[in-house]
Design a protein around this motif. Structure first.
Motif, PDB file in Angstrom:
ATOM      1  N   ARG A 117       1.533 -16.019  86.351  1.00 14.98           N
ATOM      2  CA  ARG A 117       2.153 -17.167  85.674  1.00 14.98           C
ATOM      3  C   ARG A 117       2.827 -18.109  86.665  1.00 14.98           C
ATOM      4  NH1 ARG A 117       3.695 -16.831  80.277  1.00 14.98           N
ATOM      5  NH2 ARG A 117       5.821 -17.522  80.774  1.00 14.98           N
ATOM      6  N   LEU A 118       3.230 -17.580  87.815  1.00 19.10           N
ATOM      7  CA  LEU A 118       3.883 -18.390  88.846  1.00 19.10           C
ATOM      8  C   LEU A 118       2.883 -19.041  89.793  1.00 19.10           C
ATOM      9  CD1 LEU A 118       6.895 -16.039  89.664  1.00 19.10           C
ATOM     10  CD2 LEU A 118       7.011 -18.293  88.559  1.00 19.10           C
ATOM     11  N   GLY A 119       1.593 -18.816  89.561  1.00 18.98           N
ATOM     12  CA  GLY A 119       0.583 -19.496  90.368  1.00 18.98           C
ATOM     13  C   GLY A 119      -0.267 -18.610  91.248  1.00 18.98           C
ATOM     14  N   ALA A 120      -0.040 -17.294  91.224  1.00 17.20           N
ATOM     15  CA  ALA A 120      -0.869 -16.400  92.040  1.00 17.20           C
ATOM     16  C   ALA A 120      -2.265 -16.293  91.434  1.00 17.20           C
ATOM     17  CB  ALA A 120      -0.224 -15.022  92.111  1.00 17.20           C
ATOM     18  N   PRO A 121      -3.274 -16.016  92.272  1.00 15.25           N
ATOM     19  CA  PRO A 121      -4.605 -15.770  91.716  1.00 15.25           C
ATOM     20  C   PRO A 121      -4.607 -14.478  90.900  1.00 15.25           C
ATOM     21  CG  PRO A 121      -4.555 -15.254  94.059  1.00 15.25           C
ATOM     22  CD  PRO A 121      -3.229 -15.898  93.732  1.00 15.25           C
ATOM     23  N   ALA A 122      -5.692 -14.221  90.199  1.00 16.58           N
ATOM     24  CA  ALA A 122      -5.783 -13.014  89.380  1.00 16.58           C
ATOM     25  C   ALA A 122      -5.537 -11.774  90.250  1.00 16.58           C
ATOM     26  CB  ALA A 122      -7.155 -12.938  88.730  1.00 16.58           C
ATOM     27  N   LEU A 123      -4.651 -10.915  89.784  1.00 15.21           N
ATOM     28  CA  LEU A 123      -4.260  -9.730  90.548  1.00 15.21           C
ATOM     29  C   LEU A 123      -4.881  -8.482  89.937  1.00 15.21           C
ATOM     30  CD1 LEU A 123      -0.476 -10.622  90.963  1.00 15.21           C
ATOM     31  CD2 LEU A 123      -2.239 -10.738  92.741  1.00 15.21           C
ATOM     32  N   PRO A 124      -5.625  -7.712  90.722  1.00 14.98           N
ATOM     33  CA  PRO A 124      -6.235  -6.495  90.175  1.00 14.98           C
ATOM     34  C   PRO A 124      -5.156  -5.483  89.768  1.00 14.98           C
ATOM     35  CG  PRO A 124      -6.491  -6.572  92.558  1.00 14.98           C
ATOM     36  CD  PRO A 124      -5.925  -7.895  92.152  1.00 14.98           C
ATOM     37  N   PHE A 125      -5.433  -4.743  88.719  1.00 13.99           N
ATOM     38  CA  PHE A 125      -4.486  -3.738  88.245  1.00 13.99           C
ATOM     39  C   PHE A 125      -5.172  -2.380  88.192  1.00 13.99           C
ATOM     40  CE2 PHE A 125      -2.676  -1.297  84.647  1.00 13.99           C
ATOM     41  CZ  PHE A 125      -1.418  -1.079  85.186  1.00 13.99           C
ATOM     42  N   CYS A 126      -4.567  -1.406  88.866  1.00 13.71           N
ATOM     43  CA  CYS A 126      -5.114  -0.049  88.924  1.00 13.71           C
ATOM     44  C   CYS A 126      -4.188   0.863  88.122  1.00 13.71           C
ATOM     45  CB  CYS A 126      -5.212   0.412  90.376  1.00 13.71           C
ATOM     46  SG  CYS A 126      -5.747   2.121  90.594  1.00 13.71           S
ATOM     47  N   ALA A 127      -4.627   1.291  86.949  1.00 13.80           N
ATOM     48  CA  ALA A 127      -3.801   2.108  86.063  1.00 13.80           C
ATOM     49  C   ALA A 127      -3.844   3.577  86.469  1.00 13.80           C
ATOM     50  CB  ALA A 127      -4.280   1.948  84.624  1.00 13.80           C
ATOM     51  N   GLY A 128      -2.956   4.354  85.884  1.00 11.14           N
ATOM     52  CA  GLY A 128      -2.970   5.804  86.097  1.00 11.14           C
ATOM     53  C   GLY A 128      -1.706   6.359  86.698  1.00 11.14           C
ATOM     54  N   ARG A 129      -0.691   5.508  86.880  1.00  9.14           N
ATOM     55  CA  ARG A 129       0.597   6.021  87.372  1.00  9.14           C
ATOM     56  C   ARG A 129       1.259   6.851  86.270  1.00  9.14           C
ATOM     57  NH1 ARG A 129      -0.341   0.970  88.658  1.00  9.14           N
ATOM     58  NH2 ARG A 129      -0.309   0.304  90.837  1.00  9.14           N
ATOM     59  N   THR A 130       2.125   7.742  86.669  1.00  7.65           N
ATOM     60  CA  THR A 130       2.855   8.541  85.698  1.00  7.65           C
ATOM     61  C   THR A 130       4.345   8.473  86.000  1.00  7.65           C
ATOM     62  OG1 THR A 130       2.545  10.562  87.001  1.00  7.65           O
ATOM     63  CG2 THR A 130       0.917  10.103  85.300  1.00  7.65           C
ATOM     64  N   ASP A 131       5.139   9.045  85.101  1.00  2.05           N
ATOM     65  CA  ASP A 131       6.592   8.896  85.187  1.00  2.05           C
ATOM     66  C   ASP A 131       7.270  10.192  85.610  1.00  2.05           C
ATOM     67  OD1 ASP A 131       6.317   6.287  84.362  1.00  2.05           O
ATOM     68  OD2 ASP A 131       6.633   6.757  82.242  1.00  2.05           O
ATOM     69  N   ALA A 132       8.181  10.074  86.581  1.00  2.00           N
ATOM     70  CA  ALA A 132       8.980  11.216  87.025  1.00  2.00           C
ATOM     71  C   ALA A 132      10.042  11.539  85.979  1.00  2.00           C
ATOM     72  CB  ALA A 132       9.638  10.909  88.363  1.00  2.00           C
ATOM     73  N   PRO A 133      10.466  12.804  85.894  1.00  4.38           N
ATOM     74  CA  PRO A 133      11.509  13.164  84.928  1.00  4.38           C
ATOM     75  C   PRO A 133      12.914  12.798  85.386  1.00  4.38           C
ATOM     76  CG  PRO A 133      10.817  15.105  86.149  1.00  4.38           C
ATOM     77  CD  PRO A 133       9.922  13.985  86.590  1.00  4.38           C
TER      78      PRO A 133
END
Length: 516
Positions: free
Chosen positions: A385-401
Protein backbone atom coordinates in the motif's frame (compact mmCIF):
# COMPACT_ATOMS: atom_id res chain seq x y z
CA UNK A 1 40.19 -36.94 9.00
CA UNK A 2 38.87 -33.89 7.13
CA UNK A 3 36.70 -35.60 4.51
CA UNK A 4 36.60 -32.80 1.96
CA UNK A 5 33.76 -30.30 1.66
CA UNK A 6 31.27 -32.77 3.13
CA UNK A 7 32.76 -32.30 6.61
CA UNK A 8 33.34 -28.86 8.06
CA UNK A 9 36.08 -28.20 10.60
CA UNK A 10 33.36 -27.05 12.98
CA UNK A 11 31.60 -30.41 12.77
CA UNK A 12 34.90 -32.28 12.96
CA UNK A 13 35.97 -30.51 16.15
CA UNK A 14 32.66 -31.14 17.91
CA UNK A 15 32.39 -34.73 16.69
CA UNK A 16 35.96 -35.47 17.82
CA UNK A 17 35.24 -34.12 21.29
CA UNK A 18 31.93 -35.95 21.56
CA UNK A 19 33.38 -39.26 20.40
CA UNK A 20 36.35 -38.87 22.76
CA UNK A 21 33.96 -38.62 25.68
CA UNK A 22 32.13 -41.73 24.51
CA UNK A 23 35.42 -43.60 23.92
CA UNK A 24 36.41 -42.99 27.55
CA UNK A 25 33.09 -44.38 28.75
CA UNK A 26 31.20 -41.11 28.96
CA UNK A 27 27.54 -40.55 28.06
CA UNK A 28 26.25 -39.69 24.59
CA UNK A 29 23.04 -37.87 23.70
CA UNK A 30 23.57 -37.33 20.00
CA UNK A 31 25.31 -35.29 17.32
CA UNK A 32 23.88 -32.32 15.44
CA UNK A 33 25.82 -31.79 12.22
CA UNK A 34 25.69 -28.85 9.88
CA UNK A 35 28.23 -26.28 11.09
CA UNK A 36 29.56 -23.91 8.45
CA UNK A 37 33.20 -22.85 8.37
CA UNK A 38 33.88 -19.15 7.93
CA UNK A 39 36.58 -17.89 5.62
CA UNK A 40 38.05 -15.54 8.23
CA UNK A 41 37.79 -14.49 11.87
CA UNK A 42 35.55 -11.46 11.32
CA UNK A 43 32.69 -12.87 13.42
CA UNK A 44 34.93 -13.62 16.41
CA UNK A 45 36.81 -10.34 16.49
CA UNK A 46 34.08 -8.61 18.55
CA UNK A 47 34.87 -11.10 21.34
CA UNK A 48 38.14 -9.27 21.95
CA UNK A 49 40.62 -8.10 22.73
CA UNK A 50 40.27 -6.11 19.49
CA UNK A 51 39.32 -2.59 18.38
CA UNK A 52 35.92 -4.01 17.32
CA UNK A 53 35.29 -5.29 20.85
CA UNK A 54 36.31 -1.96 22.36
CA UNK A 55 33.87 -0.16 20.05
CA UNK A 56 30.79 -2.30 20.72
CA UNK A 57 31.42 -3.95 24.11
CA UNK A 58 34.11 -2.12 26.05
CA UNK A 59 35.39 -3.93 29.14
CA UNK A 60 36.13 -1.29 31.76
CA UNK A 61 37.83 -3.73 34.16
CA UNK A 62 39.47 -6.81 32.65
CA UNK A 63 38.38 -9.67 34.87
CA UNK A 64 34.98 -8.08 35.43
CA UNK A 65 33.76 -7.72 31.84
CA UNK A 66 30.00 -7.36 31.57
CA UNK A 67 27.46 -8.45 28.98
CA UNK A 68 27.22 -8.53 26.00
CA UNK A 69 30.67 -10.13 26.26
CA UNK A 70 30.35 -13.83 27.06
CA UNK A 71 33.52 -14.06 29.15
CA UNK A 72 34.49 -11.91 32.11
CA UNK A 73 38.21 -11.85 31.26
CA UNK A 74 39.45 -10.92 27.80
CA UNK A 75 41.41 -13.73 26.20
CA UNK A 76 39.80 -16.45 28.33
CA UNK A 77 36.88 -18.62 27.24
CA UNK A 78 34.80 -18.47 30.42
CA UNK A 79 36.19 -17.36 33.79
CA UNK A 80 39.61 -17.14 35.44
CA UNK A 81 40.18 -20.61 36.99
CA UNK A 82 42.56 -19.06 39.53
CA UNK A 83 39.64 -17.08 40.96
CA UNK A 84 38.23 -13.60 40.31
CA UNK A 85 41.03 -11.24 39.29
CA UNK A 86 43.50 -14.05 40.08
CA UNK A 87 42.49 -14.23 43.77
CA UNK A 88 41.83 -17.77 45.11
CA UNK A 89 38.40 -16.90 46.48
CA UNK A 90 36.05 -19.90 46.03
CA UNK A 91 32.79 -18.08 46.78
CA UNK A 92 33.78 -15.22 44.53
CA UNK A 93 34.57 -17.79 41.83
CA UNK A 94 31.15 -19.40 42.35
CA UNK A 95 29.44 -16.05 41.84
CA UNK A 96 31.51 -15.44 38.71
CA UNK A 97 30.66 -18.88 37.30
CA UNK A 98 26.96 -18.25 37.88
CA UNK A 99 27.19 -14.89 36.12
CA UNK A 100 29.26 -15.95 33.12
CA UNK A 101 27.68 -19.36 32.54
CA UNK A 102 24.31 -17.67 32.99
CA UNK A 103 25.13 -15.63 29.91
CA UNK A 104 25.10 -18.98 28.10
CA UNK A 105 21.69 -19.71 29.65
CA UNK A 106 23.08 -22.37 32.02
CA UNK A 107 21.57 -22.94 35.45
CA UNK A 108 23.34 -24.10 38.63
CA UNK A 109 22.82 -27.83 38.04
CA UNK A 110 24.02 -27.55 34.45
CA UNK A 111 27.10 -25.61 35.62
CA UNK A 112 28.07 -28.33 38.11
CA UNK A 113 27.48 -31.13 35.60
CA UNK A 114 29.43 -29.35 32.85
CA UNK A 115 32.45 -28.50 34.99
CA UNK A 116 32.45 -31.93 36.60
CA UNK A 117 32.20 -33.74 33.27
CA UNK A 118 34.94 -31.66 31.72
CA UNK A 119 37.24 -32.20 34.68
CA UNK A 120 36.58 -35.93 34.89
CA UNK A 121 38.98 -36.23 31.96
CA UNK A 122 42.54 -35.12 31.30
CA UNK A 123 44.70 -32.69 33.18
CA UNK A 124 45.87 -29.09 33.26
CA UNK A 125 49.37 -28.45 31.92
CA UNK A 126 51.61 -26.06 33.82
CA UNK A 127 54.58 -27.88 35.29
CA UNK A 128 56.88 -25.08 34.25
CA UNK A 129 56.93 -21.30 34.07
CA UNK A 130 58.61 -21.48 30.66
CA UNK A 131 56.81 -19.83 27.76
CA UNK A 132 54.57 -22.06 25.66
CA UNK A 133 55.88 -20.25 22.60
CA UNK A 134 54.59 -17.57 20.30
CA UNK A 135 50.94 -17.13 19.44
CA UNK A 136 49.73 -17.97 15.91
CA UNK A 137 49.38 -14.23 15.21
CA UNK A 138 53.09 -13.74 15.82
CA UNK A 139 54.38 -17.03 14.42
CA UNK A 140 51.77 -18.55 12.10
CA UNK A 141 54.10 -21.27 10.74
CA UNK A 142 55.23 -22.64 14.13
CA UNK A 143 53.01 -21.41 16.97
CA UNK A 144 53.16 -22.68 20.56
CA UNK A 145 56.55 -24.32 20.00
CA UNK A 146 57.82 -23.72 23.54
CA UNK A 147 57.77 -26.03 26.56
CA UNK A 148 56.55 -29.55 25.74
CA UNK A 149 56.53 -33.07 27.18
CA UNK A 150 56.88 -33.18 30.95
CA UNK A 151 57.28 -29.38 30.94
CA UNK A 152 54.23 -28.72 28.76
CA UNK A 153 52.54 -25.41 29.41
CA UNK A 154 49.05 -24.50 28.27
CA UNK A 155 46.87 -23.05 31.04
CA UNK A 156 49.75 -22.77 33.51
CA UNK A 157 47.97 -24.94 36.09
CA UNK A 158 49.37 -28.41 36.72
CA UNK A 159 47.74 -31.73 37.43
CA UNK A 160 44.72 -34.03 36.86
CA UNK A 161 41.47 -33.91 38.82
CA UNK A 162 41.01 -37.67 39.28
CA UNK A 163 43.14 -40.79 39.66
CA UNK A 164 41.81 -42.18 36.35
CA UNK A 165 41.82 -39.19 34.01
CA UNK A 166 41.03 -41.23 30.89
CA UNK A 167 37.94 -42.99 32.29
CA UNK A 168 34.42 -41.76 32.97
CA UNK A 169 33.28 -41.91 36.60
CA UNK A 170 32.05 -39.57 39.32
CA UNK A 171 35.32 -39.50 41.26
CA UNK A 172 35.67 -35.76 40.65
CA UNK A 173 32.72 -35.06 42.94
CA UNK A 174 33.81 -37.62 45.52
CA UNK A 175 37.27 -36.07 45.63
CA UNK A 176 35.80 -32.62 46.21
CA UNK A 177 33.75 -33.87 49.17
CA UNK A 178 36.07 -36.48 50.70
CA UNK A 179 39.20 -34.36 51.07
CA UNK A 180 40.11 -31.04 52.62
CA UNK A 181 41.62 -28.67 50.06
CA UNK A 182 44.18 -25.92 50.56
CA UNK A 183 45.40 -23.30 48.10
CA UNK A 184 49.05 -23.03 47.09
CA UNK A 185 51.17 -21.51 44.35
CA UNK A 186 51.56 -24.24 41.72
CA UNK A 187 54.69 -24.90 39.66
CA UNK A 188 53.31 -22.85 36.76
CA UNK A 189 53.06 -19.73 38.92
CA UNK A 190 49.30 -19.82 39.52
CA UNK A 191 47.19 -20.47 42.58
CA UNK A 192 45.68 -23.94 42.59
CA UNK A 193 44.48 -26.37 45.28
CA UNK A 194 45.92 -29.58 46.76
CA UNK A 195 44.75 -32.13 49.33
CA UNK A 196 45.75 -30.87 52.75
CA UNK A 197 48.40 -33.14 54.23
CA UNK A 198 49.32 -34.57 50.83
CA UNK A 199 47.48 -37.89 51.26
CA UNK A 200 45.09 -37.67 48.35
CA UNK A 201 44.67 -39.88 45.26
CA UNK A 202 47.45 -40.05 42.68
CA UNK A 203 47.17 -40.36 38.91
CA UNK A 204 49.59 -41.64 36.25
CA UNK A 205 51.72 -38.88 34.78
CA UNK A 206 50.81 -37.91 31.24
CA UNK A 207 54.44 -37.92 30.04
CA UNK A 208 56.15 -40.24 29.65
CA UNK A 209 52.96 -42.31 29.59
CA UNK A 210 54.61 -45.68 30.28
CA UNK A 211 56.92 -44.54 33.08
CA UNK A 212 54.76 -45.81 35.92
CA UNK A 213 55.25 -42.51 37.72
CA UNK A 214 52.38 -40.88 39.61
CA UNK A 215 51.39 -37.32 40.45
CA UNK A 216 48.95 -35.81 42.94
CA UNK A 217 45.49 -34.78 41.82
CA UNK A 218 44.60 -31.11 42.14
CA UNK A 219 41.66 -28.73 42.00
CA UNK A 220 41.27 -25.18 40.73
CA UNK A 221 39.60 -22.36 42.60
CA UNK A 222 36.63 -22.77 40.27
CA UNK A 223 36.38 -26.42 41.38
CA UNK A 224 36.51 -25.71 45.10
CA UNK A 225 33.84 -23.08 44.42
CA UNK A 226 31.39 -25.92 43.79
CA UNK A 227 31.61 -27.16 47.39
CA UNK A 228 31.75 -23.65 48.87
CA UNK A 229 28.56 -22.28 47.34
CA UNK A 230 25.49 -23.91 48.99
CA UNK A 231 23.47 -24.19 45.77
CA UNK A 232 26.33 -25.76 43.84
CA UNK A 233 27.26 -28.07 46.72
CA UNK A 234 23.89 -29.83 46.73
CA UNK A 235 24.46 -30.87 43.12
CA UNK A 236 28.02 -31.98 43.88
CA UNK A 237 26.57 -34.22 46.61
CA UNK A 238 23.86 -35.49 44.24
CA UNK A 239 26.35 -36.46 41.54
CA UNK A 240 28.78 -37.97 44.05
CA UNK A 241 26.02 -40.37 45.14
CA UNK A 242 24.31 -40.98 41.79
CA UNK A 243 26.58 -41.55 38.79
CA UNK A 244 23.63 -42.08 36.42
CA UNK A 245 22.13 -38.71 37.37
CA UNK A 246 25.53 -37.16 36.63
CA UNK A 247 25.83 -38.96 33.28
CA UNK A 248 22.37 -37.89 32.16
CA UNK A 249 22.93 -34.28 33.24
CA UNK A 250 26.33 -34.07 31.56
CA UNK A 251 25.12 -35.62 28.30
CA UNK A 252 22.36 -33.02 28.10
CA UNK A 253 24.48 -30.01 29.02
CA UNK A 254 27.35 -31.05 26.71
CA UNK A 255 24.88 -31.28 23.84
CA UNK A 256 23.58 -27.84 24.81
CA UNK A 257 27.07 -26.33 25.06
CA UNK A 258 28.25 -27.44 21.63
CA UNK A 259 24.96 -26.80 19.83
CA UNK A 260 23.69 -23.51 21.25
CA UNK A 261 24.93 -21.68 18.16
CA UNK A 262 23.23 -24.11 15.77
CA UNK A 263 19.75 -22.65 16.13
CA UNK A 264 16.58 -24.76 15.93
CA UNK A 265 16.73 -28.52 15.53
CA UNK A 266 15.55 -28.06 11.93
CA UNK A 267 19.11 -26.94 11.08
CA UNK A 268 20.66 -30.19 12.34
CA UNK A 269 21.62 -32.99 9.96
CA UNK A 270 22.82 -36.54 10.54
CA UNK A 271 21.52 -39.89 11.81
CA UNK A 272 22.16 -39.17 15.51
CA UNK A 273 20.38 -35.83 15.96
CA UNK A 274 18.82 -35.82 19.42
CA UNK A 275 15.14 -34.94 19.90
CA UNK A 276 14.51 -31.20 20.08
CA UNK A 277 15.89 -29.82 23.33
CA UNK A 278 14.51 -26.94 25.40
CA UNK A 279 17.48 -24.72 24.51
CA UNK A 280 16.51 -25.07 20.82
CA UNK A 281 13.12 -23.50 21.56
CA UNK A 282 11.14 -25.97 19.41
CA UNK A 283 7.95 -24.82 17.67
CA UNK A 284 4.82 -26.85 16.89
CA UNK A 285 4.18 -28.16 13.39
CA UNK A 286 2.12 -26.00 11.00
CA UNK A 287 -1.62 -26.74 10.88
CA UNK A 288 -2.76 -29.38 8.41
CA UNK A 289 -5.14 -26.88 6.83
CA UNK A 290 -4.06 -23.26 6.56
CA UNK A 291 -6.19 -20.17 6.19
CA UNK A 292 -7.19 -18.64 2.87
CA UNK A 293 -4.45 -16.01 2.79
CA UNK A 294 -6.10 -14.16 -0.08
CA UNK A 295 -9.13 -13.63 2.14
CA UNK A 296 -6.86 -12.60 5.02
CA UNK A 297 -5.16 -10.03 2.78
CA UNK A 298 -8.51 -8.49 1.84
CA UNK A 299 -9.46 -8.20 5.51
CA UNK A 300 -6.10 -6.59 6.24
CA UNK A 301 -6.61 -4.06 3.45
CA UNK A 302 -10.00 -3.12 4.87
CA UNK A 303 -8.45 -2.73 8.33
CA UNK A 304 -5.61 -0.57 7.02
CA UNK A 305 -8.06 1.75 5.27
CA UNK A 306 -8.89 2.94 8.79
CA UNK A 307 -5.41 2.76 10.36
CA UNK A 308 -1.85 3.82 9.59
CA UNK A 309 0.02 1.35 7.38
CA UNK A 310 3.29 2.14 9.15
CA UNK A 311 2.12 0.48 12.38
CA UNK A 312 1.95 -2.88 10.64
CA UNK A 313 5.27 -2.38 8.84
CA UNK A 314 6.95 -1.61 12.16
CA UNK A 315 5.44 -4.68 13.81
CA UNK A 316 6.74 -6.99 11.06
CA UNK A 317 10.15 -5.30 11.01
CA UNK A 318 10.64 -5.37 14.78
CA UNK A 319 9.71 -9.03 14.88
CA UNK A 320 12.00 -9.98 11.99
CA UNK A 321 14.87 -7.74 13.13
CA UNK A 322 15.56 -9.99 16.11
CA UNK A 323 17.04 -12.61 13.76
CA UNK A 324 20.73 -13.21 14.46
CA UNK A 325 22.83 -15.04 11.90
CA UNK A 326 25.58 -15.83 14.43
CA UNK A 327 23.45 -18.35 16.35
CA UNK A 328 20.25 -18.49 14.26
CA UNK A 329 18.01 -17.25 17.07
CA UNK A 330 15.20 -14.74 16.72
CA UNK A 331 13.09 -13.88 13.71
CA UNK A 332 9.37 -13.93 12.97
CA UNK A 333 8.68 -17.62 13.38
CA UNK A 334 7.04 -18.18 16.76
CA UNK A 335 5.63 -14.63 16.97
CA UNK A 336 7.42 -14.20 20.28
CA UNK A 337 6.93 -10.44 20.05
CA UNK A 338 3.60 -11.10 21.81
CA UNK A 339 5.34 -12.16 25.02
CA UNK A 340 7.86 -10.94 27.55
CA UNK A 341 10.66 -10.09 27.30
CA UNK A 342 10.17 -8.83 23.74
CA UNK A 343 6.88 -7.03 24.25
CA UNK A 344 8.42 -5.10 27.15
CA UNK A 345 11.45 -3.75 25.27
CA UNK A 346 11.40 0.00 24.81
CA UNK A 347 12.07 -0.51 21.09
CA UNK A 348 8.68 -2.24 20.82
CA UNK A 349 6.67 0.37 22.71
CA UNK A 350 3.15 0.66 21.32
CA UNK A 351 3.21 -2.57 19.32
CA UNK A 352 0.77 -4.16 21.75
CA UNK A 353 -1.84 -1.82 20.28
CA UNK A 354 -0.99 -2.98 16.75
CA UNK A 355 -1.32 -6.61 17.84
CA UNK A 356 -4.70 -5.76 19.36
CA UNK A 357 -5.85 -4.42 15.96
CA UNK A 358 -4.98 -7.79 14.39
CA UNK A 359 -6.59 -9.90 17.09
CA UNK A 360 -10.11 -9.98 15.55
CA UNK A 361 -8.62 -11.38 12.31
CA UNK A 362 -6.69 -14.02 14.24
CA UNK A 363 -9.90 -15.11 15.97
CA UNK A 364 -11.88 -15.09 12.72
CA UNK A 365 -9.48 -17.37 10.85
CA UNK A 366 -8.65 -19.56 13.83
CA UNK A 367 -5.92 -22.18 14.02
CA UNK A 368 -5.27 -22.06 10.28
CA UNK A 369 -3.76 -18.59 10.69
CA UNK A 370 -0.79 -18.31 13.03
CA UNK A 371 0.13 -15.02 14.65
CA UNK A 372 3.54 -15.30 13.00
CA UNK A 373 2.05 -15.56 9.50
CA UNK A 374 -0.45 -12.81 10.25
CA UNK A 375 2.27 -10.38 11.38
CA UNK A 376 4.35 -10.96 8.22
CA UNK A 377 1.35 -10.82 5.89
CA UNK A 378 0.19 -7.58 7.51
CA UNK A 379 3.64 -6.11 6.91
CA UNK A 380 3.54 -7.21 3.26
CA UNK A 381 0.10 -5.72 2.65
CA UNK A 382 1.07 -2.46 4.36
CA UNK A 383 4.27 -2.11 2.33
CA UNK A 384 2.44 -2.77 -0.94
CA UNK A 385 0.00 0.00 0.00
CA UNK A 386 2.99 2.30 0.56
CA UNK A 387 4.28 1.69 -2.97
CA UNK A 388 6.35 -1.50 -2.76
CA UNK A 389 6.05 -4.02 -5.60
CA UNK A 390 4.12 -7.23 -4.97
CA UNK A 391 5.78 -9.08 -2.09
CA UNK A 392 5.85 -12.88 -2.08
CA UNK A 393 4.37 -14.52 1.01
CA UNK A 394 5.56 -17.89 2.31
CA UNK A 395 3.07 -19.36 4.80
CA UNK A 396 3.66 -22.04 7.40
CA UNK A 397 5.02 -20.22 10.44
CA UNK A 398 3.77 -21.36 13.82
CA UNK A 399 3.38 -19.77 17.23
CA UNK A 400 5.58 -20.27 20.29
CA UNK A 401 3.84 -20.84 23.64
CA UNK A 402 6.01 -18.21 25.34
CA UNK A 403 8.80 -15.70 24.78
CA UNK A 404 11.73 -17.70 26.18
CA UNK A 405 13.37 -17.93 22.76
CA UNK A 406 13.97 -14.18 22.82
CA UNK A 407 15.54 -14.08 26.27
CA UNK A 408 19.12 -14.27 24.83
CA UNK A 409 18.38 -11.49 22.34
CA UNK A 410 18.08 -8.45 24.59
CA UNK A 411 21.39 -6.96 23.42
CA UNK A 412 20.80 -5.03 20.21
CA UNK A 413 17.02 -5.40 20.36
CA UNK A 414 15.70 -4.10 23.69
CA UNK A 415 16.68 -0.52 22.85
CA UNK A 416 16.94 1.27 19.55
CA UNK A 417 20.51 1.92 18.34
CA UNK A 418 21.96 5.25 19.39
CA UNK A 419 24.90 5.46 16.97
CA UNK A 420 25.68 4.70 13.35
CA UNK A 421 28.22 2.10 14.48
CA UNK A 422 25.54 0.27 16.46
CA UNK A 423 23.20 0.36 13.50
CA UNK A 424 25.76 -1.14 11.13
CA UNK A 425 26.68 -3.80 13.69
CA UNK A 426 23.02 -4.81 13.90
CA UNK A 427 22.45 -5.25 10.17
CA UNK A 428 25.56 -7.42 9.91
CA UNK A 429 24.32 -9.66 12.72
CA UNK A 430 21.00 -10.01 10.89
CA UNK A 431 22.89 -11.48 7.95
CA UNK A 432 22.25 -8.48 5.71
CA UNK A 433 24.68 -6.84 3.32
CA UNK A 434 25.18 -3.08 3.17
CA UNK A 435 23.23 -3.02 -0.10
CA UNK A 436 20.31 -4.94 1.42
CA UNK A 437 20.24 -2.63 4.43
CA UNK A 438 20.01 0.44 2.21
CA UNK A 439 17.33 -1.25 0.09
CA UNK A 440 15.29 -1.85 3.25
CA UNK A 441 15.31 1.91 3.88
CA UNK A 442 12.54 1.97 1.24
CA UNK A 443 10.25 1.25 4.21
CA UNK A 444 11.14 4.73 5.53
CA UNK A 445 11.85 6.53 2.24
CA UNK A 446 9.64 4.85 -0.41
CA UNK A 447 11.08 6.62 -3.46
CA UNK A 448 14.45 7.57 -4.89
CA UNK A 449 13.50 11.22 -4.46
CA UNK A 450 12.77 10.86 -0.73
CA UNK A 451 15.99 8.87 -0.35
CA UNK A 452 17.89 11.66 -2.09
CA UNK A 453 16.62 14.20 0.42
CA UNK A 454 18.30 12.27 3.26
CA UNK A 455 21.67 13.24 1.79
CA UNK A 456 21.06 16.94 2.42
CA UNK A 457 19.97 16.70 6.05
CA UNK A 458 21.14 14.81 9.10
CA UNK A 459 17.59 13.82 10.06
CA UNK A 460 17.18 10.70 12.20
CA UNK A 461 19.84 8.07 12.87
CA UNK A 462 18.96 6.10 9.73
CA UNK A 463 19.41 9.20 7.61
CA UNK A 464 22.76 9.87 9.26
CA UNK A 465 23.88 6.29 8.57
CA UNK A 466 22.89 6.52 4.92
CA UNK A 467 24.68 9.83 4.57
CA UNK A 468 27.89 9.30 6.54
CA UNK A 469 28.71 5.58 6.65
CA UNK A 470 30.92 4.99 3.58
CA UNK A 471 29.66 1.45 2.92
CA UNK A 472 26.04 2.58 3.08
CA UNK A 473 26.59 5.85 1.21
CA UNK A 474 27.77 3.96 -1.89
CA UNK A 475 24.43 2.16 -2.19
CA UNK A 476 22.39 5.18 -1.16
CA UNK A 477 23.87 7.07 -4.11
CA UNK A 478 23.28 3.98 -6.27
CA UNK A 479 19.54 3.83 -5.54
CA UNK A 480 19.12 7.59 -5.93
CA UNK A 481 20.59 7.24 -9.43
CA UNK A 482 18.88 3.92 -10.28
CA UNK A 483 15.36 5.20 -9.72
CA UNK A 484 12.20 3.94 -8.07
CA UNK A 485 11.79 0.65 -9.95
CA UNK A 486 15.23 -0.70 -8.98
CA UNK A 487 14.96 0.67 -5.44
CA UNK A 488 11.57 -1.00 -5.01
CA UNK A 489 12.54 -4.36 -6.51
CA UNK A 490 15.68 -4.62 -4.40
CA UNK A 491 13.63 -3.67 -1.34
CA UNK A 492 11.27 -6.55 -2.13
CA UNK A 493 14.19 -9.00 -2.25
CA UNK A 494 15.75 -7.74 0.99
CA UNK A 495 12.40 -7.60 2.80
CA UNK A 496 11.53 -11.14 1.75
CA UNK A 497 14.95 -12.40 2.83
CA UNK A 498 14.55 -10.82 6.26
CA UNK A 499 10.98 -12.05 6.76
CA UNK A 500 11.99 -15.60 5.84
CA UNK A 501 15.46 -15.74 7.44
CA UNK A 502 14.35 -18.20 10.14
CA UNK A 503 12.51 -20.68 7.88
CA UNK A 504 15.25 -23.28 8.14
CA UNK A 505 15.52 -26.47 6.11
CA UNK A 506 18.86 -27.90 7.20
CA UNK A 507 22.00 -25.83 7.76
CA UNK A 508 21.83 -23.95 4.46
CA UNK A 509 18.33 -24.49 3.08
CA UNK A 510 15.23 -22.36 3.48
CA UNK A 511 11.70 -23.76 3.34
CA UNK A 512 10.58 -20.74 1.34
CA UNK A 513 13.19 -21.39 -1.35
CA UNK A 514 12.37 -25.07 -1.90
CA UNK A 515 10.66 -26.11 -5.12
CA UNK A 516 7.00 -27.09 -4.63
Amino acid sequence: LKHGLGLSYGDLFVLAGTMSIQDMGGPYLGFCGGRIDHVDNSQTRPLGPTPEQEKFAECEVDGDCQEPLGQNTLGLIYVNPEGPMGVPDPQGAADTIRDVFGRMDMDDRENVALIGGGHTFGKAHGASTNSPGEKPSGCPMNPWAGATGADAVTSGFEGPWTAQPTSWDNAYFKNLIDYEWESWMGPGGHYQWRVKGGKGPKAPVAYPADSGEKQDIMMLTTDVALITDPSYRKYVEEFAKDEKAFADAFAAVWYKLVNRDMGPVTRCVGPDVAPAQDFQFPLPDPPAKMADFGAVSKKLTALMDKKKDGEFVRLAMQSANTYRCTDYLGGNNGARIRFSPGKDWSSNAGLDKTLALLEPLKKEFGEGLSWADLIVLAGNVAMERLGAPALPFCAGRTDAPDGKGWKPLEYGNADLPTSVDQMTDLYLRRGLTAKEFVALSFASYPSSDSLSKTLSTDGDLLAQALRYDPDLRIFTDYYVAAGDEKFGSDFASAWTKLMNSDRFAGPLGNLCMLSP
